[in-house]
Scaffold this motif. Structure first.
Motif, short mmCIF file in Angstrom:
data_model
loop_
_atom_site.label_atom_id
_atom_site.label_comp_id
_atom_site.label_asym_id
_atom_site.label_seq_id
_atom_site.Cartn_x
_atom_site.Cartn_y
_atom_site.Cartn_z
N GLY A 191 0.79 -1.23 0.00
CA GLY A 191 0.00 0.00 0.00
C GLY A 191 0.82 1.27 0.00
O GLY A 191 0.27 2.36 -0.14
N GLU A 221 -7.95 1.27 4.95
CA GLU A 221 -7.36 1.51 3.63
C GLU A 221 -5.85 1.27 3.66
O GLU A 221 -5.08 2.22 3.79
N ASN A 241 -3.98 0.79 1.35
CA ASN A 241 -3.38 1.44 0.19
C ASN A 241 -3.49 2.96 0.24
O ASN A 241 -3.24 3.65 -0.76
N LEU A 242 -3.85 3.52 1.39
CA LEU A 242 -4.03 4.97 1.51
C LEU A 242 -2.79 5.75 1.08
O LEU A 242 -2.90 6.75 0.34
N ARG A 254 -0.47 5.02 -1.09
CA ARG A 254 -0.34 4.99 -2.55
C ARG A 254 -1.44 5.81 -3.21
O ARG A 254 -1.21 6.49 -4.22
N ARG A 255 -2.65 5.77 -2.64
CA ARG A 255 -3.75 6.57 -3.19
C ARG A 255 -3.40 8.05 -3.14
O ARG A 255 -3.59 8.78 -4.13
N TRP A 256 -2.90 8.51 -1.99
CA TRP A 256 -2.50 9.91 -1.87
C TRP A 256 -1.37 10.26 -2.84
O TRP A 256 -1.38 11.29 -3.48
N GLU A 268 -0.64 8.95 -5.64
CA GLU A 268 -1.08 8.93 -7.04
C GLU A 268 -2.05 10.07 -7.38
O GLU A 268 -2.51 10.17 -8.52
N ASP A 278 -5.02 11.08 -5.61
CA ASP A 278 -6.33 11.11 -4.96
C ASP A 278 -6.10 11.49 -3.50
O ASP A 278 -5.81 10.64 -2.66
N GLU A 279 -6.22 12.78 -3.22
CA GLU A 279 -5.91 13.29 -1.88
C GLU A 279 -7.15 13.45 -1.01
O GLU A 279 -7.13 14.18 -0.02
N ARG A 281 -10.91 7.24 4.73
CA ARG A 281 -12.30 6.81 4.93
C ARG A 281 -12.58 6.35 6.36
O ARG A 281 -13.73 6.12 6.72
#
Length: 374
Positions: free
Chosen positions: A49, A325, A327-328, A330-332, A334, A336-337, A341
């Protein structure tokens, strides 16, 4: 300007970013503390993640320091094969993992520990489930040695660092706190005496693992308890640790007896409720040269980014958001800030007691509801 996803270092340990998975009890070990393949897979998922450093669930250095079912142990050489599964799972995903060392002291029970709990002083207070026995000096030396032995095992089994748990009301914190430490010998009274146990452990661990292996501490900036360790003394403890060459300090706050100011506060719904330990961490950062981590209610990327950019802390630690999450990070990274959740309900810990492992119960319900609607 420093950024969240800059590569950085703690001592000789290179990390891919400034996000840390703070130590979290997972409830995924066998009764004696042996790690399982389930826990290895869990750590692998966290590493995949994108978090920079994983700090393990608290690992007891002696059986009488165990608190919860499924808790990780580090007290026997026979754990080596299973422990290496953990480190290998993380390293395969390009991650780094630090083992947290603990003795729960008076915050455990005779049932969990297999014997009457131990503490600096035999006092009955709200912080303790039952009356502990007072540790004699000779046994304090044995405990120091147990922490050092656990650190050696961690290094040999592939962990990238160790962290001493001196927060949240566990044994080292119990020595630091005037509320729980009422001794009159060289381990009680003045702050220098109350800090002796922690510094002896730090010295012993450093001597055992060598200069190049990172040794960190998790420290309460305040116990948030009347009569407990307060910020003014915590600042002095942090300064002593820094002078002794500790490699990083993670700042937290509170104990299970701290009411609404426990380490895992609920109902974090607004930015104003986030980062509740940041004032403590920033104060400590002003007096130390080692890196400072801060944990406590971070949910918003913009806030995390600001803390790093303004150098209020060097690393931001997350716990419950990564349960929902993993993968939080990696989400940030990439782009998606959007806000984490996690709703801070603490429901994730209940399955650890009853089902052999933590998970986000809210996420499970939502997934099952979506599947049913299809």
């Amino acid at each position: 300007m420093r950024k969240v996803f800059d590569e950085t270092k703690i001592h000789h340990l290179t990390l891919r970013n400034r996000l840390v998975r703070s130590a979290t009890w997972e409830g995924m070990c066998r009764a004696g503390g042996h790690p399982t393949e389930k826990l290895a897979a869990y750590y692998g998922t966290l590493a995949r993640g994108g978090v920079g450093l994983i700090i393990s669930g608290y690992a007891f250095v002696r059986p009488d320091g165990k608190q919860l079912p499924g808790q990780l142990g580090i007290h026997e050489d026979s754990f080596a094969p299973e422990a290496r599964l953990l480190t290998e799972a993380v390293h395969r995903e390009g991650g780094k993992i630090c083992l947290q060392l603990v003795h729960c002291g008076g915050q455990t029970t005779a049932r969990a520990a297999g014997a009457q709990p131990v503490a600096p002083t035999a006092v009955q207070i709200d912080q303790y489930p039952e009356l502990p026995r007072e540790l004699p000096e000779a046994e304090i030396a044995d405990l120091v040695a147990a922490f050092a032995a656990g650190a050696v095992r961690a290094r040999e089994w592939g962990f990238d660092a160790v962290q001493l748990h001196a927060a949240h009301g566990y044994l080292i914190n119990q020595f630091l706190s005037p509320l729980t430490n009422r001794r009159t010998d060289r381990y009680g009274g003045s702050l220098e005496n109350r800090c002796r146990f922690l510094l002896e452990i730090s010295h012993a661990v450093r001597a055992a693992v060598g200069k190049d292996f990172p040794v960190m501490v998790k420290l309460n900036g305040s116990d948030n308890l009347n009569g407990g360790l307060d910020l003014e003394e915590a600042v002095l403890v942090a300064r002593m640790l820094d002078e002794e060459g500790i490699d990083a300090i993670e700042v937290s706050g509170g104990t299970p007896a701290s009411g609404g100011q426990t380490p895992v506060r609920q109902g974090i719904e607004t930015r104003e409720q986030e980062a509740y330990n940041l004032p403590l961490a920033y104060r400590i950062k002003q007096v130390v040269s080692c890196p400072v981590m801060v944990v406590g209610g971070f949910r918003t990327f913009e806030l995390v980014e600001g803390v790093i950019r303004r150098e209020e802390a060097d690393f931001v630690s997350l716990s419950r958001p990564l349960i929902r999450e993993p993968n939080l990070p990696r989400r940030w990274e990439e782009g998606d800030e959007s806000r984490a959740r996690c709703i801070s309900c603490n429901g994730c810990f209940k399955p650890g007691m009853k089902e052999g492992g933590i998970y986000c119960v809210v996420d499970k319900v939502e997934r099952e509801s979506r599947a049913f609607s299809l």
